[in-house]
Design a protein around this motif. Structure first.
Motif, short mmCIF file in Angstrom:
data_model
loop_
_atom_site.label_atom_id
_atom_site.label_comp_id
_atom_site.label_asym_id
_atom_site.label_seq_id
_atom_site.Cartn_x
_atom_site.Cartn_y
_atom_site.Cartn_z
N SER A 241 -2.36 -5.00 5.68
CA SER A 241 -2.97 -4.13 4.64
C SER A 241 -2.94 -2.71 4.73
CB SER A 241 -4.39 -4.97 4.56
OG SER A 241 -5.31 -4.21 3.44
N GLU A 242 -2.46 -2.10 3.79
CA GLU A 242 -2.37 -0.54 3.78
C GLU A 242 -3.99 -0.06 3.59
OE1 GLU A 242 0.19 1.37 4.34
OE2 GLU A 242 1.34 -0.35 4.64
N SER A 243 -4.11 0.97 3.91
CA SER A 243 -5.46 1.58 3.63
C SER A 243 -5.65 1.99 2.16
CB SER A 243 -5.37 3.26 4.72
OG SER A 243 -5.32 3.05 5.73
N LEU A 244 -7.16 1.94 1.98
CA LEU A 244 -7.44 2.24 0.44
C LEU A 244 -7.41 3.71 0.48
CD1 LEU A 244 -8.12 1.07 -2.05
CD2 LEU A 244 -10.48 1.08 -1.73
N ASN A 245 -6.50 4.42 -0.18
CA ASN A 245 -6.48 5.90 -0.56
C ASN A 245 -5.78 6.21 -1.74
OD1 ASN A 245 -3.76 6.08 0.32
ND2 ASN A 245 -4.15 6.30 2.46
#
Length: 531
Positions: A68-72
């Protein structure tokens, strides 16, 4: 006959009776602007588009294995780009037009995209409109006390007139197909990031309209307003996502918030008006708060061997314009992979779909290794199999294909199949020059009688299946294109459906083959104009 059924019958094309009503002439210099913009809104630029991720297309089958990629803001921008952004520009002589990652009938793009942001460290909390041309967000609403705890929502709407400019009364159908394309595109884009899309089907159209500010009619030019369609929640790897959204509190808080800006004119003359679209749109509104219900799903039955980065494959998706009629057959593995991807499974885009299959496939197979040319059927549920066997011609033999038992051979032919499907598809050679084409048959009568808005839902499901075919064809090294123009009841006649029986209806066609590229048309980078 209710308004929805009457609209459907009225907008059928027919070999004998002619085409559904459309504009008598088209002024291409007066085409509606494909990019909506709002004046008087703060604008927030998204990070530079074009970033690739390592996740391959084959890896999307194993959603749980994708980190899961970071939420940015970088990843929010990538999500919007891969789902709804530009994929290229095309140029031919003085004409220049954009292609997008989500396909659209006639490249008219009636679908508009909104973001409801409740994540405090991304952007100011509020409602935003995404402008794909500029890859930026326009803040339509600002709020401080809305009940969207650490949530990111995506809303979709349609500008029916933008599609009707070219297609007239049949345009409402195409707008709904485009919503299905867009939902699948969003689900695939989220999957690349290791995220998941939840379709919030317990929200009514009025709810969504209020949340996206579409009910502020004074903010839109007459006849250029938007109709609410879908609302989705983005699930990312964050424990705060377990927080439940309070629907009524969210709607009430946004209604009392400050709304900004007004929609610019789409800059085209309204030469024709189609009241029947307004009527069916009103009747087919979703007014109930239906609880989402999902079904048990299995992994994709046939493994993909495509090692291209999924982000690259999504950006390279195109609608084929012509096929090589002399191309070689495709392999059984490639064909069966495409069919398996169309059956419900636990990966994108079906992990964003809340209903049991109601659309089944009749395939006109031309060139697949080891399969005789002929008419085949792929029921997408056991109930669908029984219904199809009862409704289609009693002369069909329903012989299971040994290597793919859920596919049935109805009849084999080596002579007139190509000419038949070409004729049925408004005489378009692209339906017969590929390796296979198909008709999507929907369980129509009972679902539409149950709730009129299911009419739209059936088209959404067809569009979702179409997006799967677009991308799986690319993964197989070939290309596909949707076909919205076909002679409805003549298709039914070939399949043996009794005249006047609307238990099943063909809503969308699709064709796959080896694309022939027009070398006169120049291809330019998607966001070259932003550099």
């Amino acid at each position: 006959m209710n308004t929805v059924t009457a609209y459907h019958q009225r907008t059928k094309h027919s070999l004998k009776k002619g085409y559904a009503k459309g504009p008598e002439t088209l002024d291409w210099d007066d085409q509606p602007d494909p990019f909506r913009r709002f004046e008087g809104c703060p604008v927030y630029a998204l990070p530079k588009p074009g970033r690739e991720l390592a996740t391959t297309w084959a890896e999307l089958d194993q959603q749980s294995h994708i980190p899961s990629e970071s939420l940015n803001l970088d990843n929010i921008g990538l999500l919007l780009e891969l789902a709804f952004g530009l994929s290229a520009w095309k140029e031919f002589g003085p004409n220049r037009w954009a292609l997008r990652c989500n396909p659209s009938s006639g490249n008219l793009h009636p679908t508009e995209v909104y973001v409801i942001n409740g994540v405090t460290d991304l952007l100011p909390q509020g409602v935003y409109h995404y402008v794909s041309h500029d890859h930026h967000l326009e803040q339509r609403c600002t709020f401080a006390n809305a009940k969207v705890p650490h949530s990111l929502l995506i809303g979709l709407s349609s500008i029916h007139w933008r599609e009707a400019w070219k297609y007239g009364e049949r345009a409402f159908r195409y707008c709904q197909l485009d919503i299905g394309h867009a939902l699948a595109a969003l689900s695939y884009a989220a999957s690349v990031l290791g995220w998941r899309v939840e379709l919030l089907s317990d929200y009514s159209d009025a709810d969504i309209s209020a949340l996206l500010g579409l009910n502020h009619q004074d903010d839109f030019v007459a006849r250029e307003g938007e109709t609410a369609d879908l609302l989705c929640r983005i699930h990312y790897n964050d424990s705060a996502m377990d927080t439940e959204l309070e629907r009524e509190a969210l709607i009430n808080s946004l209604q009392s918030s400050s709304w900004l800006g007004k929609a610019q004119s789409l800059k085209a003359y309204h030469m024709f008006h189609w009241p029947v679209i307004d009527a069916v749109s009103q009747t087919a509104q979703k007014v109930t708060h239906q609880t989402s219900h999902s079904q048990a799903q299995l992994p994709v039955a046939v493994t993909s061997h495509c090692t291209l980065p999924a982000s690259q494959l999504i950006r390279q998706r195109r609608s084929a314009q012509n096929f090589n009629a002399k191309s070689a057959a495709i392999s059984q593995q490639a064909f069966f992979r495409m069919l398996a991807a169309l059956t419900t499974h636990n990966s994108a885009p079906f992990n964003a779909w809340n209903w049991s299959p109601a659309v089944h496939l009749c395939l006109f197979v031309h060139k697949v290794e080891g399969l005789v040319p002929g008419l085949y059927c792929l029921p997408r549920s056991e109930q669908g199999l029984a219904l199809l066997q009862a409704q289609l011609s009693p002369d069909f033999k329903w012989q299971p294909v040994e290597a793919f038992p859920s596919l049935y051979l109805l009849y084999a032919t080596a002579t007139n199949l190509k000419q038949t499907i070409k004729t049925l598809s408004c005489h378009q050679p692209i339906a017969s020059d590929g390796v296979f084409s198909l008709a999507m048959l929907a369980e129509f009568k009972d679902l539409v009688a149950e709730q009129s808005w299911h009419y739209r839902r059936l088209f959404w499901e067809c569009g979702l299946l179409g997006q799967i075919l677009y991308l799986e064809a690319e993964a197989a090294g070939i290309r596909g294109t949707g076909i919205g123009c076909f002679f409805d009841d003549d298709v039914h006649g070939v399949l043996g459906i009794a005249d006047g029986d609307d238990t099943l209806q063909s809503l969308y066609h699709f064709t796959v083959g080896e694309s022939l590229e027009d070398t006169r048309i120049q291809t330019l980078p998607a966001y070259e104009h932003l550099l």
